[in-house]
Design a protein around this motif. Sequence first.
Motif, PDB file in Angstrom:
ATOM      1  N   THR A  32       0.789  -1.089   0.132  1.00  0.00           N
ATOM      2  CA  THR A  32       0.056   0.184  -0.012  1.00  0.00           C
ATOM      3  C   THR A  32       0.755   1.209  -0.062  1.00  0.00           C
ATOM      4  OG1 THR A  32      -1.917  -1.002   1.144  1.00  0.00           O
ATOM      5  CG2 THR A  32      -1.691   1.167   1.290  1.00  0.00           C
ATOM      6  N   LEU A  33       0.516   1.933  -1.044  1.00  0.00           N
ATOM      7  CA  LEU A  33       1.643   3.323  -1.155  1.00  0.00           C
ATOM      8  C   LEU A  33       0.464   4.441  -0.702  1.00  0.00           C
ATOM      9  CD1 LEU A  33       3.255   2.605  -4.546  1.00  0.00           C
ATOM     10  CD2 LEU A  33       4.160   2.286  -2.127  1.00  0.00           C
ATOM     11  N   GLN A  34       1.020   5.522   0.014  1.00  0.00           N
ATOM     12  CA  GLN A  34       0.118   6.678   0.182  1.00  0.00           C
ATOM     13  C   GLN A  34       0.530   7.763  -0.573  1.00  0.00           C
ATOM     14  OE1 GLN A  34      -0.971   6.792   4.330  1.00  0.00           O
ATOM     15  NE2 GLN A  34      -1.641   4.691   4.433  1.00  0.00           N
ATOM     16  N   PHE A  35      -0.300   8.511  -1.272  1.00  0.00           N
ATOM     17  CA  PHE A  35      -0.077   9.757  -1.806  1.00  0.00           C
ATOM     18  C   PHE A  35      -1.309  10.727  -1.357  1.00  0.00           C
ATOM     19  CE2 PHE A  35       1.871   6.766  -4.449  1.00  0.00           C
ATOM     20  CZ  PHE A  35       3.251   6.895  -4.572  1.00  0.00           C
ATOM     21  N   ALA A  36      -0.715  12.032  -1.214  1.00  0.00           N
ATOM     22  CA  ALA A  36      -1.640  13.081  -0.898  1.00  0.00           C
ATOM     23  C   ALA A  36      -1.560  14.317  -1.949  1.00  0.00           C
ATOM     24  CB  ALA A  36      -1.522  13.739   0.354  1.00  0.00           C
ATOM     25  N   ASP A  37      -2.606  14.759  -2.532  1.00  0.00           N
ATOM     26  CA  ASP A  37      -2.644  15.909  -3.532  1.00  0.00           C
ATOM     27  C   ASP A  37      -2.182  17.085  -2.908  1.00  0.00           C
ATOM     28  OD1 ASP A  37      -2.987  17.536  -5.441  1.00  0.00           O
ATOM     29  OD2 ASP A  37      -5.232  16.712  -6.005  1.00  0.00           O
ATOM     30  N   ALA A  38      -0.869  17.582  -3.202  1.00  0.00           N
ATOM     31  CA  ALA A  38      -0.206  18.705  -2.803  1.00  0.00           C
ATOM     32  C   ALA A  38      -1.038  20.192  -3.292  1.00  0.00           C
ATOM     33  CB  ALA A  38       1.214  19.027  -3.481  1.00  0.00           C
ATOM     34  N   VAL A  57       0.463  17.180 -12.096  1.00  0.00           N
ATOM     35  CA  VAL A  57       0.137  16.774 -10.760  1.00  0.00           C
ATOM     36  C   VAL A  57       1.224  16.417  -9.742  1.00  0.00           C
ATOM     37  CG1 VAL A  57      -1.205  15.093  -9.133  1.00  0.00           C
ATOM     38  CG2 VAL A  57      -2.071  15.690 -11.604  1.00  0.00           C
ATOM     39  N   ALA A  58       1.194  17.132  -8.618  1.00  0.00           N
ATOM     40  CA  ALA A  58       2.297  17.100  -7.511  1.00  0.00           C
ATOM     41  C   ALA A  58       1.590  16.428  -6.343  1.00  0.00           C
ATOM     42  CB  ALA A  58       2.669  18.347  -6.948  1.00  0.00           C
ATOM     43  N   LEU A  59       2.358  15.186  -6.096  1.00  0.00           N
ATOM     44  CA  LEU A  59       2.091  14.306  -4.897  1.00  0.00           C
ATOM     45  C   LEU A  59       2.971  14.011  -3.970  1.00  0.00           C
ATOM     46  CD1 LEU A  59       0.418  11.546  -7.232  1.00  0.00           C
ATOM     47  CD2 LEU A  59      -0.718  13.157  -6.054  1.00  0.00           C
ATOM     48  N   ASN A  60       2.500  14.342  -2.662  1.00  0.00           N
ATOM     49  CA  ASN A  60       3.400  14.042  -1.277  1.00  0.00           C
ATOM     50  C   ASN A  60       2.944  12.694  -1.091  1.00  0.00           C
ATOM     51  OD1 ASN A  60       4.041  16.831  -0.690  1.00  0.00           O
ATOM     52  ND2 ASN A  60       1.824  17.180  -0.137  1.00  0.00           N
ATOM     53  N   TYR A  61       4.496  11.893  -1.044  1.00  0.00           N
ATOM     54  CA  TYR A  61       4.644  10.363  -0.752  1.00  0.00           C
ATOM     55  C   TYR A  61       4.696  10.344   0.693  1.00  0.00           C
ATOM     56  CZ  TYR A  61       6.534   5.994  -0.606  1.00  0.00           C
ATOM     57  OH  TYR A  61       7.049   4.513  -0.482  1.00  0.00           O
ATOM     58  N   ASN A  62       3.858   9.508   1.545  1.00  0.00           N
ATOM     59  CA  ASN A  62       3.784   9.163   2.774  1.00  0.00           C
ATOM     60  C   ASN A  62       4.476   7.828   2.943  1.00  0.00           C
ATOM     61  OD1 ASN A  62       3.662   8.939   5.605  1.00  0.00           O
ATOM     62  ND2 ASN A  62       1.346   8.470   5.592  1.00  0.00           N
ATOM     63  N   PHE A  74       6.337  13.770  -5.712  1.00  0.00           N
ATOM     64  CA  PHE A  74       6.293  13.316  -7.006  1.00  0.00           C
ATOM     65  C   PHE A  74       5.522  14.256  -7.920  1.00  0.00           C
ATOM     66  CE2 PHE A  74       7.758   9.673  -4.586  1.00  0.00           C
ATOM     67  CZ  PHE A  74       8.528   8.876  -5.360  1.00  0.00           C
ATOM     68  N   HIS A  75       6.158  14.378  -8.834  1.00  0.00           N
ATOM     69  CA  HIS A  75       5.550  15.440  -9.832  1.00  0.00           C
ATOM     70  C   HIS A  75       5.211  14.678 -11.224  1.00  0.00           C
ATOM     71  CE1 HIS A  75       6.194  19.332  -7.858  1.00  0.00           C
ATOM     72  NE2 HIS A  75       7.399  18.529  -7.334  1.00  0.00           N
ATOM     73  N   VAL A  76       3.883  14.554 -11.593  1.00  0.00           N
ATOM     74  CA  VAL A  76       3.624  13.613 -12.731  1.00  0.00           C
ATOM     75  C   VAL A  76       3.048  14.544 -14.075  1.00  0.00           C
ATOM     76  CG1 VAL A  76       2.116  11.777 -13.556  1.00  0.00           C
ATOM     77  CG2 VAL A  76       2.617  11.976 -11.065  1.00  0.00           C
ATOM     78  N   PHE A  77       3.893  14.653 -14.769  1.00  0.00           N
ATOM     79  CA  PHE A  77       3.505  15.362 -16.230  1.00  0.00           C
ATOM     80  C   PHE A  77       3.119  14.159 -17.235  1.00  0.00           C
ATOM     81  CE2 PHE A  77       6.876  17.539 -14.274  1.00  0.00           C
ATOM     82  CZ  PHE A  77       6.552  18.828 -14.087  1.00  0.00           C
ATOM     83  N   SER A  78       1.712  14.613 -17.453  1.00  0.00           N
ATOM     84  CA  SER A  78       1.015  13.689 -18.557  1.00  0.00           C
ATOM     85  C   SER A  78      -0.080  14.261 -19.220  1.00  0.00           C
ATOM     86  CB  SER A  78       0.587  12.337 -17.779  1.00  0.00           C
ATOM     87  OG  SER A  78       0.228  11.302 -18.594  1.00  0.00           O
ATOM     88  N   GLY A  79      -0.282  14.100 -20.407  1.00  0.00           N
ATOM     89  CA  GLY A  79      -1.469  14.488 -21.193  1.00  0.00           C
ATOM     90  C   GLY A  79      -1.762  16.001 -20.884  1.00  0.00           C
ATOM     91  N   GLY A  80      -0.469  16.614 -20.726  1.00  0.00           N
ATOM     92  CA  GLY A  80      -0.742  18.336 -20.643  1.00  0.00           C
ATOM     93  C   GLY A  80      -0.819  18.724 -19.334  1.00  0.00           C
TER      94      GLY A  80
END
Length: 672
Positions: A508-514, A583-588, A574-580
């Motif tokens: 289980t990986l936990q990510f929060a929308d920054a 999204v920035a996600l904080n990794y717990n 983590f910064h995800v660049f896709s489809g224009g």
Amino acid sequence: MFTKILIANRGEIACRVAATARKMGIKTVAVYSEADADAKHVAVCDEAVLIGPAAAKESYLCADKIIAVALATGAQAIHPGYGFLSENSDFADACVAAGLVFIGPPASSIRAMGSKSAAKALMEKADVPLVPGYHGENQDADFLQLEADKMGYPVLLKASAGGGGKGMRVIEKSSAFKAALASCKREAISSFGDDRVLAEKYLQRPRHIEIQVFADTHGNCVYLFERDCSVQRRHQKVLEEAPAPGMTAERRAAMGEAAVAAARAVGYVGAGTVEFIANQDGSFYFMEMNTRLQVEHPVTEMITGTDLVEWQLRVAAGEPLPLQQHQLKIHGHAIEARIYAENPEKGFLPSIGTLRHLRTPSAVTFELGGEAAAGVPAAVRIDSGVRGGDTISPFYDPMIAKLIVWGEDRAEALARMAQALSEYQIVGLATNIAFLKRLIESQPFAGADLDTGLIERNAAALFPPPQPVTLPALALVAVALVSSEKSAASDPFADTSGWRMNGVLQRTLQFADAALENAPAQPLTVAYRPDGWDIRLGAESVAAILCAHDAHDLTLKLDGRVVRGSVVRDADMFHVFSGGSHVALNYNDPLAHAGAAEVDGGRLTAPMPGKVVAVLVEKGQQVKKGEPLVIMEAMKMEHTIAAPGDGMVEDVLYAVGDQVADGAPLLAFKQA
């Protein structure tokens, strides 16, 4: 022609001037502050000389130091760029007195147009239409308020010596006049050393259209058509384009001839811009003249096939203009977007930090003053003064780059701009890239329904609420993370491939929308398979197969659908660049130590580094929600810290004139 010039500026414009000088075989000397020791403009020039500390008033605004460097290095001329000393008539005079050529207009022209009030008086004599207003010398607050009351609200206050949106306020009612006047004057004295203002009737839904003019010492003066700079925030330009949508040939000629007449009236030489405010019905009024090259000059270069910096150098060296009016033609359409380190969702507050990841759009092949082999300008151009790893500091303008695109028509230019913005990747600080893409693709801008209030009028569409992170974006970051854990070690107990003798490894990986404050972490279940992973978020699941992984770039098959993107890790984000989208996600990280200190909710903090210019409350004072408490200045713009609710000021922690760091508590506040 000169053999060596000094560039009295920094950042993007210094690099821009150096590029043309190199093309022409002219050596360049850079000057730099202590904050800019490793800056790009220092690297691209042939020589570089330190002139002082980070503060501009101790470095880039020190005319005597700059002239001394020019003489010591054997430079024959000084190019001031824009901003700093570019419209300083005393500096232009000092250059000439030292035997140096000032690559700009005569000091007399700068003086004539340097004061908005004096310039409007000059234009009035020349029968150029003016917006109703008061442009005189009486600066008494009561008198100015009376003049504003006569005009009727809304009224626009502007710094008489200013530009770039500094020292400018729109006042909606008489009761707000004096507070706005005081704020306007503070910002004007800080930015220009002159707190005089003028007051004008604020036009409803106006367009901002400017004419590029150019004159030489042989009596020639031309206009290189117009630029539409209507899309603005805080009275500063965001998007510029040429030619202006909807411009008729008759109106273009009328505005161009008026601009040339204005330039001739002051004996102008070199590059200049005459700015007009235009009504939707086509009527126009003189606003001001900028006696320098403009930030947005590339769109004019793109549609005319010219290099305006080369024109500046040739005219300053005594040569005639390269082209006459009848030889100038418009070809295609160009749009410029200013890429800023700022946070549009937080009132466009400047952002400070390091460009830890920078990837620019592809096909950047524009050549200054030239055309591609097919006979048209290249599609994409980037003018920038920074590189990956550079820092955007609080000392100077937070512009990262200018992104300029060209198309055969406006529709093609719009499509290319949207694509280029989709390819732009920056990690390390907040930027306006996503906002620019929404703006370019918005119906009002795409449909050329332009005016200076476009952003405010369409705020709901341009600032939509954050959307939930999609499963494909989470799949990209999950695969990037687990793939990076794979080890080449021969020890089977060090293997991180997920292999198990019996059963399936499930994590289980936990990510929060920054983008969401205090957003809870979302549990993402990753089950390992021999050929990939099963990834589940709540009731949604997808089978993921990694097809390609090259540095930050990944290609996945998600239930057979190909998804491409880039994933950049910056510490635990983590910064995800896709489809224009970005999204920035904080990794717990379960292995990392938790322990971020809680923020004292009773303390109002500085939104960025800056200086306290006004404290409007006292210890023990009761205040209402929204009431201004402290005014800060950063990057020559004022920011008001207001009460988050009804309550009492328990303590004031800084005084007027104090420098404060980003996040510093300014007041202790107890909410009622």
